[in-house]
Design a protein around this motif. Sequence first.
Motif, PDB file in Angstrom:
ATOM      1  N   GLY A  32       0.837  -1.187   0.000  1.00 59.80           N
ATOM      2  CA  GLY A  32       0.000   0.000   0.000  1.00 59.80           C
ATOM      3  C   GLY A  32       0.876   1.242   0.000  1.00 59.80           C
ATOM      4  O   GLY A  32       2.066   1.188   0.315  1.00 59.80           O
ATOM      5  N   ASN A  33       0.296   2.358  -0.376  1.00 58.89           N
ATOM      6  CA  ASN A  33       1.043   3.614  -0.391  1.00 58.89           C
ATOM      7  C   ASN A  33       1.360   4.079   1.021  1.00 58.89           C
ATOM      8  O   ASN A  33       0.555   3.930   1.936  1.00 58.89           O
ATOM      9  N   GLU A  39       2.858   4.653  10.397  1.00 63.25           N
ATOM     10  CA  GLU A  39       3.434   3.416   9.881  1.00 63.25           C
ATOM     11  C   GLU A  39       2.409   2.587   9.104  1.00 63.25           C
ATOM     12  O   GLU A  39       1.263   2.467   9.516  1.00 63.25           O
ATOM     13  N   VAL A  40       2.860   2.036   7.990  1.00 60.04           N
ATOM     14  CA  VAL A  40       2.065   1.132   7.165  1.00 60.04           C
ATOM     15  C   VAL A  40       2.741  -0.229   7.198  1.00 60.04           C
ATOM     16  O   VAL A  40       3.954  -0.330   6.963  1.00 60.04           O
ATOM     17  N   HIS A  61      15.245  -7.403   1.926  1.00 60.78           N
ATOM     18  CA  HIS A  61      15.853  -7.109   0.628  1.00 60.78           C
ATOM     19  C   HIS A  61      14.717  -6.903  -0.357  1.00 60.78           C
ATOM     20  O   HIS A  61      13.875  -7.789  -0.521  1.00 60.78           O
ATOM     21  N   GLY A  62      14.685  -5.737  -0.985  1.00 62.72           N
ATOM     22  CA  GLY A  62      13.604  -5.482  -1.931  1.00 62.72           C
ATOM     23  C   GLY A  62      13.775  -4.166  -2.647  1.00 62.72           C
ATOM     24  O   GLY A  62      14.880  -3.605  -2.713  1.00 62.72           O
ATOM     25  N   LEU A  63      12.672  -3.666  -3.159  1.00 66.47           N
ATOM     26  CA  LEU A  63      12.664  -2.437  -3.936  1.00 66.47           C
ATOM     27  C   LEU A  63      11.692  -1.443  -3.310  1.00 66.47           C
ATOM     28  O   LEU A  63      10.612  -1.812  -2.868  1.00 66.47           O
ATOM     29  N   LEU A  64      12.099  -0.186  -3.297  1.00 69.68           N
ATOM     30  CA  LEU A  64      11.291   0.895  -2.735  1.00 69.68           C
ATOM     31  C   LEU A  64      11.289   2.040  -3.737  1.00 69.68           C
ATOM     32  O   LEU A  64      12.285   2.304  -4.389  1.00 69.68           O
ATOM     33  N   GLN A  65      10.149   2.697  -3.877  1.00 66.80           N
ATOM     34  CA  GLN A  65      10.078   3.826  -4.804  1.00 66.80           C
ATOM     35  C   GLN A  65       9.202   4.927  -4.238  1.00 66.80           C
ATOM     36  O   GLN A  65       8.415   4.701  -3.329  1.00 66.80           O
ATOM     37  N   HIS A  66       9.405   6.121  -4.751  1.00 64.52           N
ATOM     38  CA  HIS A  66       8.463   7.196  -4.478  1.00 64.52           C
ATOM     39  C   HIS A  66       8.181   7.948  -5.757  1.00 64.52           C
ATOM     40  O   HIS A  66       8.948   7.903  -6.712  1.00 64.52           O
ATOM     41  N   GLY A  67       7.054   8.615  -5.784  1.00 63.55           N
ATOM     42  CA  GLY A  67       6.539   9.173  -7.024  1.00 63.55           C
ATOM     43  C   GLY A  67       6.910  10.607  -7.315  1.00 63.55           C
ATOM     44  O   GLY A  67       6.252  11.230  -8.139  1.00 63.55           O
ATOM     45  N   ALA A 136       6.334  13.075  -0.279  1.00 66.80           N
ATOM     46  CA  ALA A 136       6.378  11.989  -1.262  1.00 66.80           C
ATOM     47  C   ALA A 136       5.370  10.898  -0.927  1.00 66.80           C
ATOM     48  O   ALA A 136       4.891  10.799   0.195  1.00 66.80           O
ATOM     49  N   THR A 137       5.087  10.072  -1.923  1.00 61.17           N
ATOM     50  CA  THR A 137       4.318   8.846  -1.726  1.00 61.17           C
ATOM     51  C   THR A 137       5.258   7.686  -1.998  1.00 61.17           C
ATOM     52  O   THR A 137       5.734   7.519  -3.115  1.00 61.17           O
ATOM     53  N   PHE A 138       5.544   6.916  -0.959  1.00 58.46           N
ATOM     54  CA  PHE A 138       6.401   5.741  -1.094  1.00 58.46           C
ATOM     55  C   PHE A 138       5.556   4.503  -1.287  1.00 58.46           C
ATOM     56  O   PHE A 138       4.402   4.447  -0.881  1.00 58.46           O
ATOM     57  N   MET A 139       6.166   3.466  -1.861  1.00 59.77           N
ATOM     58  CA  MET A 139       5.593   2.127  -1.845  1.00 59.77           C
ATOM     59  C   MET A 139       6.705   1.124  -2.091  1.00 59.77           C
ATOM     60  O   MET A 139       7.711   1.438  -2.724  1.00 59.77           O
TER      61      MET A 139
END
Length: 168
Positions: A32-33, A39-40, A61-67, A136-139
Amino acid sequence: MAWYAGMKITADRLKYGSPFVVAQAALTSNSGNITSATEVTVLTTPSATFEVGRAYRIEYHGLLQHGTVSITDLCYLRFRRTTGSALIRNIQAVPITNKTTASRNNPVDVATIVTPATAITDTIYMTGSYDTGSTATFMFAGTSGTPGLLTVYDVGAASDYPGIATFS
């Protein structure tokens, strides 16, 4: 634990042949965003038993992004256990940068080593939130081909890791 020619197999060596996985979960679809300092929950492991006197490495271990384009921002990660939402470890900030294109994946590799203050059987989960000054919006990004992995390992006797944090 190292194994050498001529060593006898004992119950302890079989049980504590560290490191070994005690719990793991895979993020196979986007989380989720994360749009605030609240905390989410990103990912939760199945239940596991944590023994007194043992050290556990919890890692993601993974991937994180923000828009947001052309910005570096901070995402806060925390490892918790389900009962009472008890904090195990605050990982603090993970800086995420997007240059000229929004929603680029950034690799995230975080880990901590902890020991329980008492014997615990519970699930472990990871949360994300952002810095209070952020917009920012992270996911967390995940697919079946490139999952994010939350893994808990037994890494040996806690006495082998002087000064590690305890959790309860």
